[in-house]
Design an enzyme around this catalytic site. Structure first.
Site, PDB file in Angstrom:
ATOM      1  N   ASP A   1      66.132  80.330  37.963  1.00 29.58           N
ATOM      2  CA  ASP A   1      67.466  80.032  37.698  1.00 29.58           C
ATOM      3  C   ASP A   1      68.094  81.251  36.813  1.00 29.58           C
ATOM      4  O   ASP A   1      67.867  82.094  37.396  1.00 29.58           O
ATOM      5  CB  ASP A   1      68.504  78.972  37.467  1.00 29.58           C
ATOM      6  CG  ASP A   1      69.821  79.319  37.307  1.00 29.58           C
ATOM      7  OD1 ASP A   1      70.289  79.270  37.809  1.00 29.58           O
ATOM      8  OD2 ASP A   1      70.521  78.046  37.054  1.00 29.58           O
TER       9      ASP A   1
ATOM     10  N   ARG B   1      66.366  70.746  26.863  1.00 34.39           N
ATOM     11  CA  ARG B   1      67.088  71.463  26.450  1.00 34.39           C
ATOM     12  C   ARG B   1      68.423  70.880  25.677  1.00 34.39           C
ATOM     13  O   ARG B   1      68.512  70.278  25.478  1.00 34.39           O
ATOM     14  CB  ARG B   1      67.495  71.141  28.308  1.00 34.39           C
ATOM     15  CG  ARG B   1      66.659  71.911  29.214  1.00 34.39           C
ATOM     16  CD  ARG B   1      67.287  72.363  30.295  1.00 34.39           C
ATOM     17  NE  ARG B   1      66.321  72.354  31.620  1.00 34.39           N
ATOM     18  CZ  ARG B   1      67.154  74.375  31.731  1.00 34.39           C
ATOM     19  NH1 ARG B   1      67.193  75.054  30.913  1.00 34.39           N
ATOM     20  NH2 ARG B   1      66.578  74.329  32.574  1.00 34.39           N
TER      21      ARG B   1
ATOM     22  N   LYS C   1      59.592  70.794  27.071  1.00 33.81           N
ATOM     23  CA  LYS C   1      60.615  71.027  26.780  1.00 33.81           C
ATOM     24  C   LYS C   1      62.249  70.694  26.730  1.00 33.81           C
ATOM     25  O   LYS C   1      62.326  69.699  27.138  1.00 33.81           O
ATOM     26  CB  LYS C   1      60.779  72.090  28.537  1.00 33.81           C
ATOM     27  CG  LYS C   1      62.412  72.526  28.346  1.00 33.81           C
ATOM     28  CD  LYS C   1      62.084  73.465  30.140  1.00 33.81           C
ATOM     29  CE  LYS C   1      62.998  73.119  31.198  1.00 33.81           C
ATOM     30  NZ  LYS C   1      62.959  73.739  32.092  1.00 33.81           N
TER      31      LYS C   1
ATOM     32  N   GLU D   1      89.472  81.276  54.031  1.00 35.12           N
ATOM     33  CA  GLU D   1      89.789  79.884  54.666  1.00 35.12           C
ATOM     34  C   GLU D   1      89.371  80.023  56.082  1.00 35.12           C
ATOM     35  O   GLU D   1      88.950  81.061  56.763  1.00 35.12           O
ATOM     36  CB  GLU D   1      91.376  78.769  55.071  1.00 35.12           C
ATOM     37  CG  GLU D   1      91.058  77.431  56.270  1.00 35.12           C
ATOM     38  CD  GLU D   1      92.272  77.035  56.144  1.00 35.12           C
ATOM     39  OE1 GLU D   1      93.274  77.370  55.428  1.00 35.12           O
ATOM     40  OE2 GLU D   1      92.855  76.872  57.419  1.00 35.12           O
TER      41      GLU D   1
ATOM     42  N   THR E   1      63.670  79.742  31.332  1.00 31.96           N
ATOM     43  CA  THR E   1      62.237  78.310  31.574  1.00 31.96           C
ATOM     44  C   THR E   1      61.057  79.545  31.258  1.00 31.96           C
ATOM     45  O   THR E   1      60.592  79.440  30.758  1.00 31.96           O
ATOM     46  CB  THR E   1      62.622  77.532  32.804  1.00 31.96           C
ATOM     47  OG1 THR E   1      63.403  76.963  32.365  1.00 31.96           O
ATOM     48  CG2 THR E   1      61.400  76.894  32.165  1.00 31.96           C
TER      49      THR E   1
HETATM   50  C1  R5P Z   1      64.457  72.089  35.727  1.00 28.37           C
HETATM   51  O1  R5P Z   1      64.331  71.225  35.560  1.00 28.37           O
HETATM   52  C2  R5P Z   1      63.950  72.861  37.297  1.00 28.37           C
HETATM   53  O2  R5P Z   1      62.274  72.512  37.336  1.00 28.37           O
HETATM   54  C3  R5P Z   1      63.567  74.744  36.797  1.00 28.37           C
HETATM   55  O3  R5P Z   1      62.154  74.496  35.388  1.00 28.37           O
HETATM   56  C4  R5P Z   1      64.812  74.904  35.735  1.00 28.37           C
HETATM   57  O4  R5P Z   1      66.557  74.664  37.076  1.00 28.37           O
HETATM   58  C5  R5P Z   1      64.971  76.389  35.886  1.00 28.37           C
HETATM   59  O5  R5P Z   1      66.480  76.946  35.289  1.00 28.37           O
HETATM   60  P1  R5P Z   1      66.308  78.586  34.311  1.00 28.37           P
HETATM   61  O6  R5P Z   1      65.937  79.440  35.306  1.00 28.37           O
HETATM   62  O7  R5P Z   1      67.434  78.692  34.485  1.00 28.37           O
HETATM   63  O8  R5P Z   1      65.651  78.174  32.860  1.00 28.37           O
END
Ligand code: R5P
Length: 308
Positions: free
Chosen positions: A221, A193, A191, A38, A225
């Protein structure tokens, strides 16, 4: 001094950069943790009647986000006049709409928490969607890495061979803003998903043969992508592939995957703190822009000239 600057526990480096750019000292905000995890936050100096600025890098783990809620609450109860939150990366921004039948809009939930805790204003960078601003009733000062990145691109690439590329249709508006500053070709990737972080298919719209392709995105992330886009672009004849992403989330195995990929260079900003990166990832700082924005807000000046 017209305001006091503070930092959440993991935002100290960012806040120190702001403090040095603005020539102010960083105030003492103490975060302690009970043995069960906490959080307890305390301002170690009076902030009664003051405008305070809290630097808050709230990427996951959720501890960071919760520390922000508690810090805002502490500031309000200590009678701060105005609580300006510098939240360079707004986590959960990809969940800004209800895509599935029984899912949440968690980006809205975070807005509610920040606002209900007592924040007066939020300064942030390159939102995933500017519609998120509508979740807040308090003012949002939306900064962008656009100008810093386009200057960098201008310096490193010739416009004749340059082709900007959005890795999805959601980023088209962003790419158009870059194109108007760089006067070059552009392409977009369609793209699809399967699920969060899992890409099904990609298709390029535009000619990238013999081009230095520059991908622009709000965040990276897992790197899925970007690495997939890079493979596709290179197999379609791109001479080089460089990417500029504002928020380096870089979760899971992202850094290794990017390091092993054919990406020539990935530039990210420091909206999220980074420790160890690979050779083909470099950080371009957003701190001076944040500092300028704070200076302008305190002086009641328009931020237009920082973003155009
Ligand atoms: C998606 O709409 C975002 O703009 C990024 O392209 C996405 O979040 C990137 O995520 P990751 O690196 O996991 O593909």
């Amino acid at each position: 001094m017209k305001y006091k600057l503070f930092a959440l526990s993991n935002s100290e480096a960012y806040a120190k950069g702001i403090a040095s750019a603005l020539n102010v000292t960083l105030g003492n905000l103490l975060t302690r943790t009970y043995s069960d995890g906490e959080i307890n936050v305390e301002f170690e100096e009076s902030i009664r009647g003051e405008t305070i600025v809290i630097a808050a890098q709230i990427q996951l783990p959720y501890h960071n986000l919760f520390e922000l809620f508690v810090a805002i609450d502490a500031a309000r109860r200590a009678s701060a006049k105005e609580i300006i939150c510098v939240i360079p990366y707004l986590t959960h921004s990809r969940q800004e709409r209800k895509d599935d039948t029984r899912s949440a809009i968690s980006s809205r939930l975070i807005a509610d928490f920040i606002e209900h805790a007592g924040a007066s204003r939020v300064i942030t960078f390159d939102m995933h969607s500017t519609a998120i601003m509508g979740f807040y009733k308090i003012p949002i000062d939306h900064l962008s890495m656009n100008r810093i990145y386009t200057e960098h691109i201008k310096y490193n690439f010739k416009s004749e061979s340059l082709c900007l590329c959005s890795p999805d249709f959601g980023g088209l508006k962003r790419i158009k803003a870059y194109k108007s500053l760089l006067n070059c070709d552009m392409a977009v990737i369609h793209k699809e998903r399967l699920s969060p972080n899992q890409i099904n298919s990609m298709e390029i719209i535009g000619d990238v043969k013999n081009k230095d392709v520059v991908i622009v995105d709000d965040m990276i992330d897992t790197g899925g992508t970007l690495t997939k886009a890079c493979e596709l672009l290179k197999s379609n004849g791109a001479k080089s592939v460089t990417a500029y992403c504002t928020h380096g989330v870089l979760s899971g195995n992202a850094i290794n995957n990017i390091s092993a990929s054919a990406i020539d260079k990935l530039y990210i900003s420091d909206t999220i703190p980074q420790s160890k990166l690979s050779k083909n990832i470099e950080v371009i700082s957003s701190i001076k822009l944040t500092a300028k924005a704070i200076e302008f807000i305190i002086a009641g000046k328009s931020l237009m000239e920082l973003n155009d």
